[in-house]
Design an enzyme around this catalytic site. Structure first.
Site, PDB file in Angstrom:
ATOM      1  N   CYS A 115      68.277  19.401 -22.004  1.00  0.00           N
ATOM      2  CA  CYS A 115      69.500  18.621 -22.022  1.00  0.00           C
ATOM      3  C   CYS A 115      69.003  17.578 -23.307  1.00  0.00           C
ATOM      4  O   CYS A 115      68.770  17.616 -24.334  1.00  0.00           O
ATOM      5  CB  CYS A 115      70.231  17.854 -20.848  1.00  0.00           C
ATOM      6  SG  CYS A 115      71.796  17.297 -21.227  1.00  0.00           S
TER       7      CYS A 115
ATOM      8  N   GLU B  62      67.435  23.614 -13.824  1.00  0.00           N
ATOM      9  CA  GLU B  62      66.926  23.021 -12.533  1.00  0.00           C
ATOM     10  C   GLU B  62      68.051  23.199 -11.539  1.00  0.00           C
ATOM     11  O   GLU B  62      67.593  23.389 -10.250  1.00  0.00           O
ATOM     12  CB  GLU B  62      66.204  21.811 -12.557  1.00  0.00           C
ATOM     13  CG  GLU B  62      67.309  20.472 -12.682  1.00  0.00           C
ATOM     14  CD  GLU B  62      67.523  20.517 -14.192  1.00  0.00           C
ATOM     15  OE1 GLU B  62      67.887  19.192 -14.593  1.00  0.00           O
ATOM     16  OE2 GLU B  62      67.405  21.182 -14.929  1.00  0.00           O
TER      17      GLU B  62
ATOM     18  N   HIS C 103      71.132  22.676 -17.684  1.00  0.00           N
ATOM     19  CA  HIS C 103      70.146  22.168 -16.803  1.00  0.00           C
ATOM     20  C   HIS C 103      69.776  23.077 -15.917  1.00  0.00           C
ATOM     21  O   HIS C 103      70.425  23.647 -14.865  1.00  0.00           O
ATOM     22  CB  HIS C 103      70.997  21.003 -15.866  1.00  0.00           C
ATOM     23  CG  HIS C 103      71.156  19.700 -16.497  1.00  0.00           C
ATOM     24  ND1 HIS C 103      70.233  18.806 -16.618  1.00  0.00           N
ATOM     25  CD2 HIS C 103      72.108  19.362 -17.410  1.00  0.00           C
ATOM     26  CE1 HIS C 103      70.499  17.708 -17.285  1.00  0.00           C
ATOM     27  NE2 HIS C 103      71.768  18.098 -17.803  1.00  0.00           N
TER      28      HIS C 103
END
Length: 546
Positions: free
Chosen positions: A383, A520, A518
């Protein structure tokens, strides 16, 4: 028939209600039941999207674009059930909806009150948008006794009466502290917390007692006696060396067994039919890895690691996939604006620059990206981290003087700029700089087209379209694409309309990747995200070269 389990907390905050809820969900799932997990947050913010990471920790984003509490990340990682907007609600959102109804005249001129209007709205949230799940686990944020939590506790008390006790269960998580000077464990905080809950009209059915050591049988009997619960429903919640041991530990203590017995789903003495082998394998890999790598995480909120909860877990997942321990070296990015980055980055096997907002520490992130590029160290920018990597390449590879981001003010070369409109399916969404901050970013899952033959396409097993979750307000400016690509920074992932850069990479680098989304948020211990798995593999290879 859907059954509802309500998880409350007492004595102090941060005892682990979220992990307890996620673990119970995983245990019930392992027994073949369908589960859904929800979080009810008592704070007045509509959502955590505008809250400082130092206040709230990470903001977890769902596929449908909701900014939610970080506990929903635990729920997804443990159960694999995708969270929705309808799985997290706050006092602010409840009151906003109630006041909107009052303004429309929906209450027909009646006086709007906490009971029944606010509590009815909470109950409606709890029972809505379900898909015939066997169990719905609702975690109530905060601590029993907090004034802002009272409407939620009243609502679940009423709901238990509405549905019947055969369909509801109350789990209360408390603390049993050890007093070193006295050499004793103290049960009084648990007694007081359970009594506080009882004054609201809720009798705890199961007590989870957090403690750093075994609770003697006589102490558990005392808790059971004074808290009016069965002795075998006083469950020890002991400290463990990895959070992925928690479901195993709770099962060993009989937590899931007692839950099923409460609902009449497991007879006394019945065979314990559950397979936790995959959890045991995860714990084994964490406890006995074949090697270790060190990853430098150069961020802005490293003083509160909850701000990067999903990120740190995704790195652990990457380690599990490669059977190595991932040691994280958390570095405040502002440090590099005062000291030479090499002092802190030498010896690291990989460098990761995570998301963030605002100018503070941005130059330090740019310096980290430059170090990784020039020293051929595996680099992962996420990001804001991708945006800083692009600015670094613009300045030092493409020679674009004054390359920067309009987030930091006027720029002669806004390589990163404010996103004012974008497509979401068949809808065009628009924003402007003077608009509200809350809920106005590009949020949720969006598709991304990958360049055939690129490094990232190979990481995704040659898939040419992926979907990942976003949370950002600024984008890399497509106007600089050709110039940057001419100097080695390849745009290997784009939005389907070809307007929004999603992924950049340097093909002749050992591993250099920046992503606007993102990843994750979608990583799980049993399904490590491919980008984190590949990044840690590159770090393992790097460690062998040293």
């Amino acid at each position: 028939m859907t059954r509802f389990i309500f998880i409350t907390g007492g004595v102090v905050s941060s005892l682990g209600k979220g992990l307890s809820s996620a673990s119970l969900g995983a245990l019930l799932q392992a027994r073949g039941y369908r589960v859904r997990l929800r979080k009810l947050d008592p704070y007045l913010n509509v959502d955590p999207g505008t809250m400082s990471p130092y206040q709230h920790g990470e903001v977890y984003v769902t596929d449908d674009g909701a900014e939610t509490d970080l506990d929903l990340g635990h729920y997804e990682r443990y159960t694999g059930v995708p969270a929705r907007r309808s799985d997290n609600v706050t006092t602010g959102r409840i009151y906003s909806n109630v006041i909107a109804k009052e303004r429309r005249g929906d209450y027909l001129g009646g006086t709007v009150q906490v009971i029944p209007h606010v509590t009815d709205a909470i109950k409606e949230f709890i029972v809505s948008d379900l898909d015939d799940e066997d169990f719905v686990l609702c975690e109530i944020g905060g601590t029993v006794g907090d004034i802002e939590g009272l409407p939620f506790l009243e609502a679940i008390r009423q709901l238990s009466n509405d549905l019947g006790r055969e369909r509801t269960l109350f789990v209360h998580l408390t603390l049993v502290p050890y007093i070193p000077s006295a050499g004793e464990l103290k049960t009084k905080p648990t007694q007081h917390s359970t009594k506080e809950l009882l004054t609201i009209g809720i009798q705890a059915d199961i007590l989870l007692c957090r403690c750093d050591r075994e609770i003697p049988l006589d102490a558990r009997r005392k808790i059971a006696l004074f808290c009016n619960v069965r002795e075998d429903r006083v469950i020890q919640a002991l400290d463990v060396d990895t959070i992925y041991q928690v479901p195993i530990a709770y099962h060993q203590q009989g937590f899931d067994t007692e839950v099923l017995r409460h609902f009449g789903l497991l007879a006394e003495g019945a065979e314990d039919d559950i397979d936790l082998s995959r959890w045991e394998e995860i714990v084994k890999r964490i406890r006995a890895p074949e090697g270790e790598v060190t990853i430098a995480v150069v961020g802005k909120y490293t003083n509160l690691l909850d701000a990067y909860k999903s990120l740190s877990e995704a790195l652990v997942h990457g380690g599990i996939a490669n059977n190595v321990r991932v040691k994280l070296n958390w570095i405040e990015s502002e440090l590099f604006e005062r000291e030479e980055p090499s002092y802190h980055l030498e010896g690291c096997d990989g460098i990761l620059v995570p998301g963030g907002f605002g100018q503070r520490g941005s130059e330090g992130k740019i310096m980290a990206a430059r170090y990784a590029r020039e020293q051929n160290v595996p680099f992962f920018g996420i990001c804001f981290g991708m945006q800083m990597a692009v600015i670094e390449a613009a300045r030092n590879l493409a020679g674009i003087a004054g390359a920067g981001s309009s987030e930091f003010g006027p720029s002669d070369a806004p390589v990163v700029g404010l996103l004012t409109e974008w497509s979401r399916g068949n809808t065009l969404e628009r924003r402007h700089a003077s608009g509200d901050l809350g809920g106005t970013m590009r949020l949720g899952a969006y598709p991304c087209n990958l360049t055939p033959g690129s490094q990232v396409a190979k990481i995704y097993q040659n898939r040419l379209e992926i979907g990942e979750r976003h949370r950002h307000r600024y984008e890399v400016n497509i106007a600089f694409k050709d110039r940057l690509e001419a100097h080695g920074l390849k745009f290997s992932g784009m939005s389907p309309d070809g307007v929004l850069p999603e992924i950049v990479e340097i093909p002749d680098h050992v591993w250099y990747m920046g992503v606007q989304f993102h990843p994750e948020l979608k990583s799980k211990p049993f399904e490590p995200h491919p980008l984190f798995e590949s990044f840690i593999k590159a770090a393992v290879d790097q460690s062998r070269l040293v």
